[in-house]
Motif scaffolding. Sequence first.
Motif, PDB file in Angstrom:
ATOM      1  N   LEU A 141       0.831  -1.206   0.000  1.00 33.81           N
ATOM      2  CA  LEU A 141       0.000   0.000   0.000  1.00 33.81           C
ATOM      3  C   LEU A 141       0.861   1.249   0.000  1.00 33.81           C
ATOM      4  N   GLN A 142       1.961   1.228   0.756  1.00 36.52           N
ATOM      5  CA  GLN A 142       2.853   2.379   0.823  1.00 36.52           C
ATOM      6  C   GLN A 142       3.462   2.691  -0.543  1.00 36.52           C
ATOM      7  N   SER A 143       3.865   1.644  -1.258  1.00 37.73           N
ATOM      8  CA  SER A 143       4.451   1.846  -2.581  1.00 37.73           C
ATOM      9  C   SER A 143       3.423   2.379  -3.569  1.00 37.73           C
ATOM     10  N   LYS A 144       2.220   1.827  -3.507  1.00 36.48           N
ATOM     11  CA  LYS A 144       1.149   2.307  -4.380  1.00 36.48           C
ATOM     12  C   LYS A 144       0.855   3.779  -4.122  1.00 36.48           C
ATOM     13  N   LEU A 145       0.797   4.148  -2.839  1.00 32.70           N
ATOM     14  CA  LEU A 145       0.539   5.545  -2.489  1.00 32.70           C
ATOM     15  C   LEU A 145       1.681   6.451  -2.950  1.00 32.70           C
ATOM     16  N   ALA A 146       2.927   5.976  -2.770  1.00 30.53           N
ATOM     17  CA  ALA A 146       4.091   6.768  -3.183  1.00 30.53           C
ATOM     18  C   ALA A 146       4.098   7.000  -4.687  1.00 30.53           C
ATOM     19  N   LEU A 147       3.845   5.951  -5.456  1.00 29.79           N
ATOM     20  CA  LEU A 147       3.830   6.066  -6.914  1.00 29.79           C
ATOM     21  C   LEU A 147       2.660   6.933  -7.389  1.00 29.79           C
ATOM     22  N   ALA A 148       1.478   6.700  -6.810  1.00 34.52           N
ATOM     23  CA  ALA A 148       0.290   7.472  -7.212  1.00 34.52           C
ATOM     24  C   ALA A 148       0.459   8.945  -6.862  1.00 34.52           C
ATOM     25  N   THR A 149       1.000   9.217  -5.666  1.00 32.41           N
ATOM     26  CA  THR A 149       1.200  10.611  -5.237  1.00 32.41           C
ATOM     27  C   THR A 149       2.230  11.310  -6.114  1.00 32.41           C
ATOM     28  N   THR A 150       3.306  10.598  -6.434  1.00 32.94           N
ATOM     29  CA  THR A 150       4.348  11.173  -7.297  1.00 32.94           C
ATOM     30  C   THR A 150       3.776  11.556  -8.662  1.00 32.94           C
ATOM     31  N   ILE A 151       3.043  10.646  -9.265  1.00 32.71           N
ATOM     32  CA  ILE A 151       2.442  10.913 -10.581  1.00 32.71           C
ATOM     33  C   ILE A 151       1.441  12.058 -10.491  1.00 32.71           C
ATOM     34  N   MET A 152       0.629  12.059  -9.443  1.00 32.43           N
ATOM     35  CA  MET A 152      -0.389  13.090  -9.290  1.00 32.43           C
ATOM     36  C   MET A 152       0.245  14.473  -9.119  1.00 32.43           C
ATOM     37  N   LEU A 153       1.284  14.558  -8.281  1.00 33.19           N
ATOM     38  CA  LEU A 153       1.945  15.845  -8.049  1.00 33.19           C
ATOM     39  C   LEU A 153       2.638  16.354  -9.317  1.00 33.19           C
ATOM     40  N   ILE A 154       3.217  15.440 -10.080  1.00 33.15           N
ATOM     41  CA  ILE A 154       3.861  15.847 -11.336  1.00 33.15           C
ATOM     42  C   ILE A 154       2.822  16.397 -12.309  1.00 33.15           C
ATOM     43  N   LEU A 155       1.686  15.715 -12.430  1.00 33.87           N
ATOM     44  CA  LEU A 155       0.631  16.170 -13.329  1.00 33.87           C
ATOM     45  C   LEU A 155       0.069  17.519 -12.890  1.00 33.87           C
ATOM     46  N   ILE A 156      -0.162  17.668 -11.589  1.00 40.89           N
ATOM     47  CA  ILE A 156      -0.668  18.949 -11.063  1.00 40.89           C
ATOM     48  C   ILE A 156       0.345  20.059 -11.313  1.00 40.89           C
ATOM     49  N   GLY A 157       1.617  19.758 -11.049  1.00 36.94           N
ATOM     50  CA  GLY A 157       2.669  20.755 -11.274  1.00 36.94           C
ATOM     51  C   GLY A 157       2.785  21.155 -12.730  1.00 36.94           C
ATOM     52  N   CYS A 158       2.731  20.169 -13.613  1.00 40.51           N
ATOM     53  CA  CYS A 158       2.814  20.466 -15.052  1.00 40.51           C
ATOM     54  C   CYS A 158       1.636  21.328 -15.499  1.00 40.51           C
ATOM     55  N   THR A 159       0.450  20.997 -15.005  1.00 38.56           N
ATOM     56  CA  THR A 159      -0.741  21.780 -15.353  1.00 38.56           C
ATOM     57  C   THR A 159      -0.620  23.209 -14.864  1.00 38.56           C
ATOM     58  N   PHE A 160      -0.164  23.366 -13.621  1.00 40.00           N
ATOM     59  CA  PHE A 160      -0.034  24.705 -13.032  1.00 40.00           C
ATOM     60  C   PHE A 160       0.984  25.548 -13.786  1.00 40.00           C
ATOM     61  N   PHE A 161       2.180  25.006 -13.992  1.00 37.48           N
ATOM     62  CA  PHE A 161       3.238  25.789 -14.634  1.00 37.48           C
ATOM     63  C   PHE A 161       2.967  26.021 -16.116  1.00 37.48           C
ATOM     64  N   SER A 162       2.254  25.113 -16.759  1.00 41.00           N
ATOM     65  CA  SER A 162       1.918  25.334 -18.165  1.00 41.00           C
ATOM     66  C   SER A 162       0.945  26.497 -18.332  1.00 41.00           C
ATOM     67  N   ARG A 163       0.174  26.790 -17.278  1.00 41.92           N
ATOM     68  CA  ARG A 163      -0.805  27.877 -17.338  1.00 41.92           C
ATOM     69  C   ARG A 163      -0.278  29.187 -16.750  1.00 41.92           C
ATOM     70  N   THR A 164       0.809  29.117 -15.991  1.00 41.48           N
ATOM     71  CA  THR A 164       1.310  30.322 -15.311  1.00 41.48           C
ATOM     72  C   THR A 164       2.617  30.846 -15.875  1.00 41.48           C
ATOM     73  N   ILE A 165       3.251  30.084 -16.776  1.00 43.30           N
ATOM     74  CA  ILE A 165       4.525  30.521 -17.344  1.00 43.30           C
ATOM     75  C   ILE A 165       4.397  30.615 -18.857  1.00 43.30           C
ATOM     76  N   GLU A 166       4.867  31.721 -19.389  1.00 42.66           N
ATOM     77  CA  GLU A 166       4.861  31.915 -20.830  1.00 42.66           C
ATOM     78  C   GLU A 166       6.246  31.617 -21.384  1.00 42.66           C
ATOM     79  N   TYR A 167       6.344  30.639 -22.259  1.00 44.61           N
ATOM     80  CA  TYR A 167       7.608  30.277 -22.883  1.00 44.61           C
ATOM     81  C   TYR A 167       7.614  30.661 -24.349  1.00 44.61           C
TER      82      TYR A 167
END
Length: 295
Positions: A226-252
Amino acid sequence: MRTNKKKRIRKKISTARTITMIFTCIIVIGTVLLKLPLSSKYGQNISWIDSFFIATSATCVTGLSPLAIHNQFNAFGQIVILFLIEIGGIGFMSIPVLFFSIRRKRINFSTRILLRDSMNLETKSGEFKLALSILKISFLIQFIGATILSSQFIPKYGIPQEIWFGIFHAISAFCNAGFDLFGNSLISFTEMPIVLLTISLLIVFGGLGFIVWIDLLQIRRKRLSLQSKLALATTIMLILIGCTFFSRTIEYQGSIINNISNIFFLAITPRTAGFFTLNYGTIKQYELRFCCKVK
């Protein structure tokens, strides 16, 4: 029953004390080595508090430093810092594991208990082989990362220096330490997607932790915990949230691959690694939209 419980508690306490003492000794040795004129450029001494702070930061892989590593320390000092990062990131028990492996000697019971507790292993047998497998995978990932980074640094710094830079930053990224030898972290590499993607992946692989790696190594024999599943799921979720946030807040401004690599890097590194490609000091407080030009 009570006697057995008391014995177990005493063993845990003694093991915890041993781990604490070893970590303290490593920091003290690092402090003394960084204090020596042999570690500094032009023989310039640094204060005890600065050397203690840097040794502690490297061993605990925080990435904080009151001094510019590339300006203050020569090759010897940088090697000391790198060893402290590796020991702190992979674990100090990696040293005896490698020693017993090279000498092909059996590891005693007390060392097995210390190894199990220091690496948070729940297994009651085979901890040495498992720890050795983890170390092999860790070193393999770092080697691949160092090779890729070195190949990218050649045009900028030349062969001898690029190899050292590749090794140092691969280990620093994998151990989530955030120490760099450029003085401005990775601001100079916003137009080098291979560097950013390599650093990002090293951070993710190193940040998963030993328990997840152990589960992944044993996935053929058992399901993920369960710990590994949570770690992997949380990592993927945080990366997706971060990518979404920075893609909308930074102009490249630049190629798509440059934009993707910068956004992916920014989504990963603020959580743990300490590397950066933006000068956060120039960003206004509460300002959500800022511009990072990538030609």
